[in-house]
Scaffold this motif. Structure first.
Motif, PDB file in Angstrom:
ATOM      1  N   THR A 146      74.423  91.922  53.357  1.00 46.64           N
ATOM      2  CA  THR A 146      73.187  91.799  52.577  1.00 46.64           C
ATOM      3  C   THR A 146      72.649  90.376  52.587  1.00 46.64           C
ATOM      4  N   GLY A 151      66.744  92.309  48.240  1.00 47.06           N
ATOM      5  CA  GLY A 151      65.764  92.957  49.103  1.00 47.06           C
ATOM      6  C   GLY A 151      66.410  93.551  50.333  1.00 47.06           C
ATOM      7  N   THR A 152      67.357  92.803  50.926  1.00 45.89           N
ATOM      8  CA  THR A 152      68.092  93.333  52.080  1.00 45.89           C
ATOM      9  C   THR A 152      68.955  94.516  51.674  1.00 45.89           C
ATOM     10  N   ARG A 154      68.283  96.676  49.353  1.00 43.35           N
ATOM     11  CA  ARG A 154      67.382  97.831  49.235  1.00 43.35           C
ATOM     12  C   ARG A 154      66.956  98.351  50.607  1.00 43.35           C
ATOM     13  N   ALA A 155      66.720  97.440  51.554  1.00 40.51           N
ATOM     14  CA  ALA A 155      66.334  97.864  52.905  1.00 40.51           C
ATOM     15  C   ALA A 155      67.462  98.657  53.567  1.00 40.51           C
ATOM     16  N   LEU A 156      68.689  98.197  53.400  1.00 42.39           N
ATOM     17  CA  LEU A 156      69.829  98.927  53.963  1.00 42.39           C
ATOM     18  C   LEU A 156      69.979 100.292  53.306  1.00 42.39           C
ATOM     19  N   HIS A 157      69.731 100.354  52.007  1.00 38.16           N
ATOM     20  CA  HIS A 157      69.775 101.653  51.325  1.00 38.16           C
ATOM     21  C   HIS A 157      68.721 102.597  51.893  1.00 38.16           C
ATOM     22  N   THR A 158      67.523 102.083  52.147  1.00 35.38           N
ATOM     23  CA  THR A 158      66.456 102.899  52.733  1.00 35.38           C
ATOM     24  C   THR A 158      66.871 103.446  54.094  1.00 35.38           C
ATOM     25  N   LEU A 159      67.648 102.666  54.837  1.00 27.48           N
ATOM     26  CA  LEU A 159      68.130 103.097  56.153  1.00 27.48           C
ATOM     27  C   LEU A 159      69.313 104.064  56.057  1.00 27.48           C
TER      28      LEU A 159
END
Length: 353
Positions: A146, A151-152, A154-159
């Motif tokens: 992360t 923010g990173t 959350r982006a990884l969660h989105t992926l």
């Protein structure tokens, strides 16, 4: 002569001859572990296949792959219904490594649609199982991926990332456990519905995370410290605390962490069940991680032998059902419930270290 004839035809002796032979109780057949696994397949809490596949020039998981320990034929033979595919982030560029492995996971699942299905929730793992597919849940990933950025995260969660290992992060290894930012990371994970993995964390960090997290936390690859002194194993007081908070300890099929024999893994499962409770114990194969495995559990096809050992030790069917499938499903579901409630109270965190 009359006396002899009278003795032969005496009513008492004739009556004894007419009595039926005593019946011998027929023992009940031993339960079939494969029948149990057909109803309650294994939700395996840690598989290192993504990083292993990155190193191979070519693979075929459907036909069988000798260079891995968890191809589709062996997963099916072992009764596996779901897998957490762990990400191994490189030290020099952990985020890039995590992103490449997520990309690889999506490509592998797309390549084997008859065997695998990507799952991001408990309902999706159950749906995959209902359709005869093995559910693939992405995670855990190391917290270093992360980059100390929510923010990173959350982006990884989105992926698709659904679990994060806290150990190794600067905000999770200070003397007093979690820093204030570390506590905020746990709260943000709760808001996202991401599982908090405490494997390898310090005692202070474990205690802090259990206190902060509103969702159940888990150890993805830890045995009982009372039986094996491996640093990733959990002492009894923390196991008891984990059980009280409805968390989960996934006991690994690892010679270093549990022991060199199948019965050693069973011993750890017995101990964790006794200390934390039957609702807080699960399985973690640690296949394709480079770890040596106990005899009898060399690859993912070995789970029926482990279930048979537990059946011989008197584990009831309901405890086995929780061990193999129910406990992981519950933790996934409760993380989702916690996230829905958290999102009503707060928006995305903007905290920084």
């Amino acid at each position: 002569m009359a006396d002899l004839q009278g003795e032969v035809t005496a009513p008492a002796e004739a009556g004894e001859l007419d009595q039926p032979a005593p019946t011998v109780p027929v023992p009940a057949p031993a339960p079939d572990p494969r029948t149990h696994l057909a109803r309650h397949p294994v939700a395996d809490g840690y598989c290192g296949l993504p990083e292993t596949l990155r190193t191979l020039p070519w693979h075929d998981l459907e036909l069988g792959e000798t260079s891995v320990e968890s191809d589709l034929p062996r997963l099916r033979a072992g009764g596996t219904g779901a897998l957490l595919w762990a990400l191994d982030a490189a030290e020099d560029s952990p985020l890039t490594a995590a992103l490449e492995q997520i990309d690889l996971i999506n490509n592998v699942v797309a390549r084997y649609p008859e065997g695998l299905r990507l799952a991001r929730s408990a309902s999706e793992t159950a749906d995959a199982r209902a359709h005869g597919r093995i559910a693939v849940v992405i995670g855990p990933a190391p917290a270093t991926a992360t980059g100390d950025s929510l923010g990173t995260l959350r982006a990884l969660h989105t992926l698709g990332l659904r679990a994060l290992t806290l150990s190794g992060a600067s905000w999770a290894e200070c003397e007093r456990g979690l820093t204030r930012f570390g506590e905020e990371v746990v709260r943000e994970m709760n808001r996202l519905g991401m599982l908090v993995d405490l494997t390898g964390a310090t005692r202070a960090t474990v205690a802090g995370a259990l206190a902060v997290s509103k969702a159940p936390a888990l150890f993805t690859r830890s045995g009982a410290r009372a039986l094996n002194q491996h640093p990733d194993n959990v002492p009894d007081d923390l196991l008891a605390d984990l059980g009280e908070r409805k968390g989960l300890c996934l006991v690994p099929c690892s010679a270093a962490r549990t022991g060199p024999e199948l019965r050693d893994v069973a011993d750890h499962l017995d101990h964790v069940r006794d200390v934390a409770g039957p609702g807080s114990v699960g399985l973690s194969g640690m296949y394709d991680t480079g770890d040596a495995h106990p005899e009898g559990l060399a690859d993912a096809a070995g789970y029926p032998a482990l279930i048979a050992e537990l059946q011989s030790r008197g584990w009831p069917e309901d405890h086995l059902a929780l061990l193999t499938w129910g406990n992981v499903q519950r933790v996934l579901r409760e993380a989702e419930f916690t996230a829905r409630a958290a999102r009503q109270r707060r928006g995305p965190s903007t905290a920084r270290p």
